[in-house]
Design an enzyme around this catalytic site. Sequence first.
Site, PDB file in Angstrom:
ATOM      1  N   GLU A 410       0.822  -1.224   0.000  1.00 36.33           N
ATOM      2  CA  GLU A 410       0.000   0.000   0.000  1.00 36.33           C
ATOM      3  C   GLU A 410       0.849   1.265   0.000  1.00 36.33           C
ATOM      4  OE1 GLU A 410      -3.109   0.240  -0.463  1.00 36.33           O
ATOM      5  OE2 GLU A 410      -4.156  -1.535   0.303  1.00 36.33           O
ATOM      6  N   GLU A 486      -3.732 -10.750   0.043  1.00 37.92           N
ATOM      7  CA  GLU A 486      -4.530 -10.709   1.277  1.00 37.92           C
ATOM      8  C   GLU A 486      -5.936 -11.132   0.901  1.00 37.92           C
ATOM      9  OE1 GLU A 486      -4.269  -6.887   3.334  1.00 37.92           O
ATOM     10  OE2 GLU A 486      -2.143  -6.760   2.848  1.00 37.92           O
TER      11      GLU A 486
END
Length: 981
Positions: A410, A486
């Site tokens: 991220e 994820e």
Amino acid sequence: MTRDPRSAVSFAYVVDPAPGVGARPPRTTADSDAPSLSLNGLWEFRLDQGPWTGLPVPAHWQLHGHGSPAYTNVSYPFPIEPPFVPDDNPTGEYRRTFELPADWRPVAADAEPATRSLLRFDGVDSCFAVSLNGTPLGHAKGSRLAHEFEVGALLRAGTNIVEVLVHQWSSGSYLEDQDMWWLSGIFRDVTLLARPEPALDDFFVHADWNHVTGSGTLAIETAGTGVRLSVPELGLHDVDPAGPHLIERVEAWSAESPRRYDAVLRTDRETVRLQIGFRSIAVVDGVLLVNGAPITLRGVNRHEWHPEHGRALDRATMLQDVLLMKRHHVNAVRTSHYPPHSAFLELCDEYGLWVVDECDLETHGFEQVGWRRNPSDDPRWEEAMLDRMRRTVERDKNHPSVLFWSLGNEAGTGRNLAAMAQWCRSRDPERPIHYEGDRDSGYVDVYSRMYANHAEVDAIGRREEPPTDDPALDAHRRAVPFVLCEYAHAMGNGPGGLSEYQRLIDTYPRVAGGFVWEWIDHGIARTTADGRRWYAYGGDFGEPLHDGNFIADGLVFPDRTPSPGLIEFAKVITPIRFDLDLTLNAISVTNRYDFRSLDHLAFAWSVARDGHQVASGTLDFPETVAGDTSTLVTEDLLSSVGEVGEDGEDNQDAAELWLTVTARLAQDQPWAEAGHEMAWAQFPLDAEGFTSRAAASTPAAATSASASSASSSASSPWPAGLRDAVTAARLHVWRAPTDNDRGGGTRSLANRWAQAGLHRMRHRTIDDSTESGVRTVRTRAAAAASDLGLLATYRWRETDGGLRLDLAVEPDGEPAHWGDLTLPRLGLHLALPASLTQVAWFGLGPGESYRDSRAAVRIGRWSLSVPELQTPYVRPQENGNRSAARWAELTGSDGHGLRLEGLPTFDFAARPWSDAALAAAPHPHELTPDGILHLHLDLAHDGLGTASCGPGALPEHRLRPSKAEFSLLFRPVVVTATPQE
Ligand code: IPT
């Protein structure tokens, strides 16, 4: 505390985006025989010029009474003004003296060969400056990265003093916005290392395996001259490490068979021991191949966490993680979101786990300001980001377990990420590069997504996903393998939907697998005044800005007890699958490992009649190699089933026969002992052929255990008040929201249920009449201020010794008015005496289960106390449901109680507090029994899903208001012996 007003400006390096000054170039970790001196232990410490105290190294100062932990997920806990940080910047001063061992020559005498010395820091959060004997050595950033400083002639014979100034916040904090506690200090090892010349400072092992010939090619790049290599097992003795050495037969390394070869690199003055794993990584037509075979990643995201020590982990804790993972069939770890302590990678090499080694990088908080001034695309930060990548790769490059390099997490997109990828590719062309934030996958070799829903994964598997933003990159992305870096957010009760994900992973070769978010709840251990332990989450330390219990989203609880989510995950990913073909009387086993055969397993079967085992035996499957299926025709088994007669307890017609097949370890493995259960499956023997054979054969004595409990009900009187408590049962449709129910902001299920008033339903009796022995109570349940309601008709009738309830429910109001509202549950709430403390049942167990998370429970007889029925999620929420009970007995210490029989089954939860109390308590220790046993008897529940971060329950797992019927039998019971399992 007042802080030195000069501190913010007097340390210019703190807010310089550059990575630091003075540290040596990064290099591999190595097991060298050169002298080393651990400087771990008690240091002198003071925070912000306060009084000097002692502080252990490694440790975080916030976990030792200095300042306090703070948790934010995405948000920066300081204004976004890169590279600056607030004046209020907690700064710790560390110092310790140490005696240089007598044989350590800091400065070589003329005739002697030179020896350098390095001071090594394996992890300091987030920025530090170091000096030795008063002379500055340099400063560094990159909390989870190693830094070494040359100390040369500064080292004194005798006593030396090392001083370290550690700043909590720095420019580096902008690059370290991982979803975790903000914790500071020297939290990994500090070591003084002697480096003899000529140095064997760095080396890079290339150990390739050829799956066609079974040969290996070994070439080791070394920095330095005169280095010799020996690998005795491979017949290499004092050879030039550069090779390349072709070895005709060598066993490959894989996570399933982590075969390593002991090797030694030697110079005249130093010996380095290493273990070499041969393997090859390739991508062919979008499929990830290791050693020539497609592999499936059954992974978890692992943060380093210990409830008392934070990210300062000892080896025993790391080993515990590895063993738990291996025992639960996890075969891959993404080191979210920073390189772990290198001992963890050692363990992954040794025990076998595929690793996605992630750089210490996340700039997620910039997303909240539209990614403005994101370091990832700002040239001023290029050096810092490249430094982090280099330190990651150089330290960890010799671990066979490392499968991919990951640029970070991220961090948006930008030129610096591209530069990191480019550097990585040139330094280590053998390992694919991963970075999820690069949606177009321009600079990566893996297409990675987080929390993609089932339908998206299905489309990607079929290679029918929408094209990338940049059409030129589309062809590239379509040619690379897909991973879910994820998925299945394991927060609180859940995750739901794992089986469906696994089906997709197993179906599509392009889908290389995924990594559940995440391994462990990062709860911080606290103790109440009366000595009860609990776990803190965001906000528990008075943080002005925090993200609450979003930090508690792991498959194991903070103390590493497996949560029901881990048990479910293990069952779903087990690489051993059983099938039963009743028409052929055949049991088959499918080997879903990527490499290993099933010869390490012992197989057995058993048949239980109404939960009592009546026959059992072994299954001798032939050798089954990876990917194969073996089948046994089960004549023996069938005939023994045929012998299953009456056990005298239950009515033969109603008997349920279940076949259970298991696979256990036949021998000890490094990660579990012989006998460890690796797989199981259950099959009802009620299909044509199987039971008819059983029924047709002559009843004989049961071949093994039979009933050991005796309950009688027909003649028991109702204990005082119990009958009234039963007939007061009321429709109940709410549950204490799970974290997943709360996910999705204002449109969360929890909010919509609250808006609909499902937690405050009122009941109005429409009529109550008795006719021909049937009492009919018609009611309408509805919430204040709502015109939607549920009509419930309760029909009560006496049966022999008991009460039968037939409940009919139907929504009142136009279906359109209900919209797409779901019901949390549909069932009954009973307020029973708290003296009922033990529950025995026949149904799915022993653990909790929900409609989209019930692969791990099996049919059997189970018995647990009321406290044991509760699952202590870090933030209290709906838990403890047991599914598909045929019957249950709730008894007190005197054996008296209530027996429930499902017509045919029911779900139940029994707890000493109400749903309202469960929903309101911030932590489990704040729940207090209210003097009632709250029994929930449910026909159905809404699924769990994973909406705390990701998709909600699949449509087929949703509970919509509709007509429903539910029948139960209630009887008083006296249990004279505890049922045996
Ligand atoms: C994702 C993060 O990568 C991870 O660190 C963690 O925060 C997780 O979410 C939630 O627990 S990012 C999210 C925006 C999908």
